[in-house]
Design an enzyme around this catalytic site. Structure first.
Site, mmCIF file in Angstrom:
data_model
loop_
_atom_site.group_PDB
_atom_site.id
_atom_site.type_symbol
_atom_site.label_atom_id
_atom_site.label_comp_id
_atom_site.label_asym_id
_atom_site.label_seq_id
_atom_site.Cartn_x
_atom_site.Cartn_y
_atom_site.Cartn_z
ATOM 1 C CG HIS A 1 77.585 37.917 -53.842
ATOM 2 N ND1 HIS A 1 77.153 38.809 -52.902
ATOM 3 C CD2 HIS A 1 76.666 36.919 -53.863
ATOM 4 C CE1 HIS A 1 76.017 38.374 -52.379
ATOM 5 N NE2 HIS A 1 75.713 37.236 -52.942
ATOM 6 C CD GLU B 1 71.481 4.738 -63.573
ATOM 7 O OE1 GLU B 1 72.451 5.439 -63.917
ATOM 8 O OE2 GLU B 1 70.757 5.039 -62.610
ATOM 9 C CG ASN C 1 77.543 8.943 -67.316
ATOM 10 O OD1 ASN C 1 77.773 9.022 -68.514
ATOM 11 N ND2 ASN C 1 77.105 9.973 -66.608
ATOM 12 C CG ASP C 2 75.931 4.488 -62.985
ATOM 13 O OD1 ASP C 2 77.091 4.255 -62.583
ATOM 14 O OD2 ASP C 2 75.181 5.313 -62.444
ATOM 15 C CB CYS D 1 70.212 11.826 -68.874
ATOM 16 S SG CYS D 1 70.026 10.426 -67.774
#
Ligand code: PEP
Ligand code: MG
Length: 661
Positions: free
Chosen positions: A307, A548, A571-572, A619
């Site tokens: 927590h 991608e 990214n890919d 994205c």
């Protein structure tokens, strides 16, 4: 009377289902027990129920004795077999403590290290909350509480029990008062509510009273009872339940302090920007502390799911936890620097380190201060078209940070974490609940959920991946999903159910052939027909694809006719266009989104999408880059999704760009 059944509660009776079960059980006068493997516990104690560690698909028996035993058994068995039809939960799934259970999607630390590993330049613990900090050390090592260790006379016992009950009532009242405060954030409220549940649970109070009746003074009795229950939580093979041991100790400590007439060591006097150093801080203490003044937190105990970590993350306080005994080296520190991204802690840093940390802290603060004005900005192109600046997230715990940053929805919800953090595949119910919570949180903004994008490089329980020479070119993403309709349909059904909220969109990863879209559509239709036949509420959703792979770029005009939107996964896309492994540092130079080859792939995609009149978004990491955002917007992209930390900067960049046109 009794009845047995197989538990269908996803992930079993962890905290939230346990609380629901107890709430239901307490509605009956009868004594009710739950029995597993010959062990019976009261169904009216959530602590005992959690410790029974009942898992999904295990056989249990509900035993009831009393006037309304038949009704009790009926209701409780009904809940175990069909938890959805049970009680309404007043706490939303995004409330961390009440969402307790492995489905409580606690964001893992950015990077974690084994506890207490020493390093030449300092210490290293678990990176539990990101950010860097440097400041004066505020050591918080309250003395251990010890009982009087004397045996009570028989005539003292009744009075001691009264004293103990009054102390428990005082602690509960204090927690209720804290819960009534509007200033408590939703996350902290959930945590305090969980502690109050423990304080009210007769596992702790019952054990302590038993010890007092045996002649122990109340303080000793509480310490013994709390230690025994905490040890039980520590022994369960479940990280989430292990972290509850700290909560039990925290509640026990509060009761003892009231009994001793002492105030807890207060964090009220912590100086501005100080680094709080403790062996352990009860979540209760931290939630009440002046969090705005705390520069950082370093603890011997705790991990990414404790927590303390949740509170630190939700308040943007850098934290390094789990230092173990090495925390003692910090007791006498004057100044401390910590890096919550790597788990490094530096004691009394030298001038160079000081200057480095101070520079990093100042740069971050200046930037943050200048950007907050952009939180509520809605960037619009000259033609009035809104540019959506959305968040990439992977768990419900990240919702708060995304909203705080001003996210206009979610452009990429990575569902992999949901699958990776469990011992087995997540059920349809659990997935539907997660997607619904997400949709609800961002209404009316859209939420784009990406279907499972996983391959042999990130194995998960429940899916057997073959050994592959090149997992990034192998059986992953949509390829794997289409081969495993049992897994894929479960996710699609959950998404159709969540789509009743209206703002859910779905996108497919790693698409390289149109048939992957048409086959998915057929499965979606099949799932919708099943849900209709079963009478389960559901709705359709917009289906899009990630762009991608080079193949997807090259067939973008045809793909655009089949789908509602594109989201470019840079990214890919960069690694596949450049044939440069995104994880291999040796070829990192080639892995560059600004390479003309990648930029033309992005442009081709944008053109195809714009020509077909569908939304084109992005994205991948590049979506948050201020140097590239103007280029993407000019190409026609109308949605950029990024990590929450980049959102305000992106809004600023777009606003400045449009103003300058
Ligand atoms: C991408 O490839 O750009 C992307 C956003 O997906 P991930 O990073 O999850 O592969
Ligand atoms: Mg990708």
């Amino acid at each position: 009377m009794e009845r047995s059944t197989i538990v269908r509660v996803h992930e079993g009776l962890h905290a939230r289902p346990a609380t629901r079960f107890v709430k239901l059980a307490k509605g009956f006068e009868s004594d009710v027990e739950l029995v597993k493997d010959g062990k019976a516990v009261s169904a009216k104690s959530s602590v005992k129920l959690m410790l029974l560690a009942v898992k999904e698909n295990q056989e249990v028996t509900v035993r009831a004795n009393g006037a309304d035993a038949i009704e009790a058994i009926e209701a409780l068995i009904g809940y175990l077999e069909n938890p959805k039809a049970g009680l309404d939960d007043e706490a939303g799934p995004q409330s961390p403590a009440n969402d307790a259970g492995p489905e409580a999607a606690v964001a893992p630390a950015a990077e974690s290290a084994p506890a207490a590993s020493g390093e030449a330049n300092g210490l290293r613990g678990v990176a539990a909350s990101e950010g860097v900090a440097i400041g004066p050390a505020f050591a918080h090592f309250p003395p251990d509480i010890t009982g009087q260790g004397r045996t009570l006379q028989a005539e003292e016992i009744a009075g001691e029990i009264d004293r103990f009950r009054a102390a428990v009532a005082a602690v509960q009242a204090r927690m209720d008062r804290a819960l009534a405060q509007d200033s408590l954030s939703a996350g902290d409220r959930g945590i305090v509510a969980a502690l109050r549940d423990i304080a009210a649970d007769d596992s702790l109070t019952g054990e302590a009273e038993k010890a007092i009746k045996g002649g122990n003074d109340a303080v000793s009795a509480v310490i013994t009872a709390a230690s025994a229950i905490a040890a039980d939580f520590s022994a369960v093979d479940d990280h989430y339940l292990n972290a509850r041991a700290d909560d039990v100790h925290a509640v026990g400590r509060q009761i003892c302090l009231v009994l001793l007439g002492q105030d807890d060591v207060s964090l009220e006097n912590i100086p501005q920007g100080a680094i709080l150093i403790a062996d352990d801080i009860g979540a209760w203490d931290l939630a009440r502390a002046p969090l705005k003044r705390i520069g950082g937190v370093i603890c011997g105990h705790g991990g990414a799911t404790s927590h303390i970590a949740i509170i630190a993350r939700s308040h943007g306080i850098p934290a390094v936890l789990g230092l173990g005994d090495q925390i003692n080296a910090l007791r006498t520190a004057h100044d401390v620097a910590l890096d919550g991204n790597t788990g490094h802690v530096i004691i009394d840093p030298d001038e160079a380190t000081r200057a480095d940390f101070a520079g990093r802290v100042e740069a971050a603060a200046n930037e943050r201060a200048g950007l907050t004005a952009f939180k509520t900005v809605t960037p619009k192109r000259a033609d009035g078209r809104v540019i959506e600046v959305a968040a990439n997230i992977g768990s419900l715990e990240e919702i708060e940070a995304a909203q705080e940053a001003g996210a206009m929805g979610v452009g990429l919800f990575r569902t992999e974490l949901l699958f990776m953090r469990h011992m087995h595949l997540p059920s349809e119910d659990m997935q539907a609940e997660t997607y619904m919570a997400l949709a609800k949180a961002f209404e009316p903004y859209p939420v784009i959920v990406r279907t499972l994008d996983i391959g042999g490089d990130k194995p998960i329980a429940g899916i057997e991946f073959p050994d592959e020479e090149n997992p990034f070119l192998g059986w992953r993403g949509i390829r794997m999903c289409l081969d495993r309709p049992d897994i894929f349909k479960r996710q699609l059904r959950a998404l159709l159910r969540a789509a009743v909220h209206g703002n859910i969109k779905v996108m497919l990863p790693m698409v390289s052939d149109i048939s992957e879209v048409t086959r998915t559509r057929a499965l979606v239709d099949e799932c919708a027909a099943e849900l209709k036949a079963e009478g389960v509420p559901h709705a359709t959703f917009d289906l899009g694809v990630m762009i991608e792979t080079p193949a997807a770029v090259l067939i973008a005009p045809a793909l655009a006719k089949e789908v509602a939107f594109f989201s470019i996964g840079t990214n890919d896309l960069t690694q596949y266009i450049m044939a440069a492994d995104r994880l291999n540092p040796t070829v990192a130079k080639l892995n560059d989104v600004t390479n003309p080859a990648v930029m033309s792939a992005i442009e081709l995609t944008a053109k195809a999408g714009v020509a077909a009149g569908i939304m084109v978004g992005m994205c991948g990491e590049a979506a948050g880059r201020p140097d590239l955002i103007p280029v993407f917007v000019k190409m026609g992209l109308t949605e950029l999704s990024m990590s929450p930390a980049s959102i305000q900067r992106a809004k600023k960049t777009i606003t400045a760009m449009i103003a300058g046109e």
